[in-house]
Design an enzyme around this catalytic site. Structure first.
Site, PDB file in Angstrom:
ATOM      1  N   HIS A 399      17.549 -10.702  30.081  1.00 27.84           N
ATOM      2  CA  HIS A 399      18.912 -10.270  30.368  1.00 27.84           C
ATOM      3  C   HIS A 399      18.934  -9.155  31.418  1.00 27.84           C
ATOM      4  CE1 HIS A 399      22.501  -7.801  29.627  1.00 27.84           C
ATOM      5  NE2 HIS A 399      23.084  -8.984  29.543  1.00 27.84           N
ATOM      6  N   CYS A 708      17.578 -24.275  38.961  1.00 25.32           N
ATOM      7  CA  CYS A 708      18.351 -23.035  38.893  1.00 25.32           C
ATOM      8  C   CYS A 708      17.597 -21.954  38.137  1.00 25.32           C
ATOM      9  CB  CYS A 708      19.718 -23.287  38.267  1.00 25.32           C
ATOM     10  SG  CYS A 708      19.613 -23.997  36.624  1.00 25.32           S
TER      11      CYS A 708
HETATM   12  C1  PEP Z   1      16.455 -21.503  32.794  1.00 23.71           C
HETATM   13  O1  PEP Z   1      16.087 -21.688  31.639  1.00 23.71           O
HETATM   14  O2  PEP Z   1      15.707 -21.616  33.771  1.00 23.71           O
HETATM   15  C2  PEP Z   1      17.837 -21.116  33.065  1.00 23.71           C
HETATM   16  C3  PEP Z   1      18.279 -21.067  34.297  1.00 23.71           C
HETATM   17  O3  PEP Z   1      18.624 -20.757  32.012  1.00 23.71           O
HETATM   18  P1  PEP Z   1      18.563 -19.352  31.254  1.00 23.71           P
HETATM   19  O4  PEP Z   1      17.711 -18.433  32.075  1.00 23.71           O
HETATM   20  O5  PEP Z   1      19.951 -18.865  31.147  1.00 23.71           O
HETATM   21  O6  PEP Z   1      17.950 -19.709  29.956  1.00 23.71           O
END
Ligand code: PEP
Ligand code: MG
Length: 761
Positions: A399, A708
């Site tokens: 976070h 992403c």
């Molecule tokens: C991921 O898991 O790569 C992602 C983009 O989602 P998060 O970081 O929110 O789990």
């Protein structure tokens, strides 16, 4: 040689006058001299300060007082500083000088004009005025006595303990260090904001103006989503206008300071600038850019139709905002206090404030260094204020890391020991690129210089066949994200939006506040959609692990899980929580109905095609025209990579690698656990294997395959992904420029190699 007067008016100042008027005075003078409407100001020159020292007879006393001072002796240093400051403050300003200041103040305007009084460093070779302590600012000064006192206080600031120490260490002769004081009309803007005179990344002649009600601070600090206007210098037309809902404004609070107030309903959605005003501001921007020969980042304000240009400096690149780019050699001698992972680039110095409990975040002040075990969503307001963030726990995708990158705040995560080793009040320097925290304040290059260089090199628009998109988690970062020129949003994490409300979705449902939940969701997503007109924005349904909800209202009802990362999150939870899912769909549905057909929905944590189908059917039952909207999945569990063909057969319109999770689930490495962080390898052959196969399958089905996860912000990984046929890459705001460059180079190389091998045949 002509004697320098005690007072110089802005119109008389040129940049060569820096020794008399300091850096601030010289730059304001320069702006005024090229015809920019700078608020009225005069400077009490460095020579006036010197005359004051001589005529009051304190010059000698002042320096003998600390000539033999050992600056390493803290107590002695503090005492010497106190004495010196008191001497300057108590000395009676010579009447002639006092009269001159009074007369100049009167000349600015009859009546009791409100001014800001600021010290202005005069030693050209001081690498950064803040280190010399010459940074005092007194706002809202009204009337002669207060003005005289403020000038004297600025002078005294030259003898702060930190300033004396720094000068001694730098080998400055304190007998000759001077200070000038700028006295400037304070502009109580009715509307204000910022302007990039050219596109900050591509350098295109597009002036981007952001504006909101009240003082410009609201825009600069991000407390409000401002209106955005794009003015094309070629056609001399406003080519884009985005009106935001401006909920708050910062206004003057009587004679003292400022306050944040709600904008009356009627003005919230009203357009701040008309086309003529945009054009006029853009013209001033152009004047500044032409004069300085480089795109400028300008602060402006308007009062009763009068325009003011408050500041102009070379554009700092997206992402380098709060921190500077490089440090001087000094850092080689500096002591490293803790090490961790460099999670958000930039360098910042400040005082440590250790936060052990969210309840204590009230203690966090503007410019502090926030040190905590791990940040929580409810700490975001504090995270907005600080100069840098340091955590004991976490990795590049925790976070703290995600939010810091979007806020443009340098961050070091996973230090293991920061909350034990660092002490509240201690002065430190954080390098968010290298993941280091140094003792003390370390000089670093001004951000403007590094940024200016970046802008020059980034002048031409790079066009790539692979889409380069951007990740967004907090709507306030939307404008910065859009300014990168990204081809869309490859991931909008809505849980950060919800977490910012400090109440769990369950709380809204249990308290009959469903409408409020839907509205917040709708409004937050709309800000991002508005920032990317005509470009795809993939919004991800809720994916917050239960532990992130715990501290919020309603969090007491969250289950305690052994391993929240493997627990009740993502699509699994939504499918089992019909109300929570329905409310999200209602928000999306409203946006589709409002015509936002660039909105696509992405389901997180899917492990089986049945989950995609179930989600799609629930949407259909809620009235969504599921065949005609864009629904896709994240590939972040190995099962979904392995079963990608089945997903494609179920009709997904896109797939995006969430490598943050895909890596942790493939390698059994907890992404937030600093003890195994060195084994968290995005380029592990098994991870690459899964990614490679899934890309090829998506290509066979002609479905957009994207990434992403954080790995997409690493140019090395981007090169590999382009070589393996990825269709788009969604990176962090700070990484867009370098990813775009890596992608373009790789594409060109591939084309070149193909042409060469054809020629060779
Ligand atoms: C991921 O898991 O790569 C992602 C983009 O989602 P998060 O970081 O929110 O789990
Ligand atoms: Mg994920």
């Amino acid at each position: 040689m002509k004697e320098v007067p005690n007072i110089l008016w802005l119109e008389e100042i040129r940049k060569e006058d820096i020794v008399s008027v300091g850096g601030k005075g010289a730059s304001l003078g320069e702006m005024a001299s090229i015809g920019l409407p700078v608020p009225k100001a005069f400077v009490v020159t460095a020579q006036a300060f010197r005359r004051f020292l001589v005529e009051t007879g304190i010059e000698k006393k002042l320096f003998t007082a600390y000539d033999k001072l050992d600056v390493e002796d803290n107590e002695a240093l503090e005492k010497a500083a106190e004495n010196a400051k008191a001497m300057v403050l108590k000395a009676k300003m010579p009447p002639t000088l006092k009269d001159e200041i009074r007369a100049s103040y009167k000349k600015m305007e009859t009546g009791n004009l409100i001014v800001a009084v600021r010290s202005s460093a005069t030693a050209e070779d001081l690498p950064d005025a803040s280190f010399a302590g010459q940074q005092e600012t007194y706002l809202n000064i009204k009337g002669d006595p207060a003005l005289i006192e403020a000038v004297q206080k600025c002078w005294a600031s030259l003898y702060g303990a930190r300033a004396i120490y720094y000068r001694a260490k730098q080998g400055f002769d304190d007998h000759t260090v001077n200070i000038a004081v700028v006295v400037q009309q304070l502009v109580h803007s009715e509307k204000a904001g910022v302007m990039f005179t050219s596109h900050p990344i591509t350098g295109e002649p597009l002036t981007i103006i952001e504006g909101s009600w009240g003082l410009g601070e609201a825009v600069v600090s991000g407390s409000v989503s401002p209106d955005k206007y794009v003015f094309d210098q070629r056609s001399e037309k406003v080519v884009d206008t985005l009106i935001s809902n401006k909920k708050v404004e910062i206004i003057a609070d009587g004679d003292h300071g400022t306050k944040l107030v709600d904008v009356p309903q009627a003005r919230q959605d009203a357009q701040v600038l008309n086309n003529a005003e945009v054009a006029k501001l853009a013209m001033y921007g152009k004047i500044a850019e032409n004069h300085y020969g480089i795109p400028q980042d300008v602060e402006w304000g308007i009062v009763s139709g009068t325009f003011y240009i408050l500041q102009s400096r070379p554009i700092t690149t997206i992402g380098s905002s709060k921190g500077a780019k490089g440090m001087s050699e000094q850092k080689q001698d500096a002591k490293i206090l803790v090490r961790g992972q460099g999670a958000a680039p930039g360098i910042a110095s400040g005082k440590v404030v250790i936060i052990r409990d969210v309840k204590d975040t009230g203690a966090v002040k503007e410019g502090d260094i926030l040190v905590t075990r791990m940040t929580n969503p409810d700490m975001v307001p504090a995270m907005r204020k600080v100069a840098a963030i340091v955590t004991d726990e976490g990795g590049m995708t925790c976070h703290a890391a995600i939010v810091s990158r979007e806020l443009g705040t340098p961050a070091v995560v996973g230090t293991k020991t920061a909350t034990n080793v660092l002490m509240t009040g201690q002065l430190v320097t954080v390098d968010g690129e290298k993941g280091l925290v140094y003792e003390g304040e370390i000089a670093h290059e001004k951000p403007a210089q590094a940024a200016a260089a970046a802008v020059i090199t980034g002048h031409t628009q790079i066009i790539t066949a692979t889409s380069v998109k951007v990740n967004v988690s907090i709507p306030e970062a939307a404008a910065r994200a859009a300014a990168t020129g990204a081809d869309g949003v490859g991931l909008l994490r809505i849980e950060h939006l919800i977490l910012g409300l400090n109440k769990t979705p369950g709380w809204f449902i249990a308290n009959n506040k469903e409408d409020e939940f839907v509205r917040e969701l709708h409004d937050g997503i709309k800000i991002v959609l508005d920032a990317f007109p005509g470009k795809p924005v993939w919004v991800r349904t809720l994916d917050a692990p239960t532990d992130e909800f715990r501290n919020m209202r309603g969090g007491e009802n969250e289950p305690h899980e052994h391993n929240p990362m493997l627990g009740w999150r993502g699509i699994r939870r939504d499918l089992q929580s019909p109300d929570q899912f329905r409310l999200q769909i209602e928000a999306f549905q409203q946006l589709w109905k409002e015509g936002y057909d660039n909105l696509g929905i992405m389901f997180p944590m899917v492990s089986h095609p049945d989950q995609f189908t179930a989600a799609k059917e629930k949407m259909r039952a809620l009235g969504v025209d599921v065949e005609n909207v864009t629904l896709g999945i994240m590939i972040e569990i190995p099962s979904s990579a392995i079963m990608i063909e089945e997903f494609l057969k179920c009709g997904i319109k896109f797939a995006s690698f969430g490598t943050n999770d895909l890596i942790q689930y493939t390698l059994a490495i907890d992404r937030n656990n600093e003890n195994v962080a060195d084994m968290y390898n995005p380029q592990h052959p098994a991870v690459l294997h899964l990614i490679h196969d899934a890309i090829q399958m998506c290509r066979a089905y002609n479905v957009e395959c994207s990434i992403c996860g954080q790995a997409g912000s690493d140019p090395k990984m981007a090169i590999w992904l382009v070589e393996h046929g990825i269709a788009s890459i969604s990176a962090n705001i700070d990484a867009i420029a370098k990813i775009r460059e890596a992608v373009a180079k790789t594409e060109k190389r591939i084309i070149l190699e193909a042409a060469r091998s054809r020629d060779a045949e």
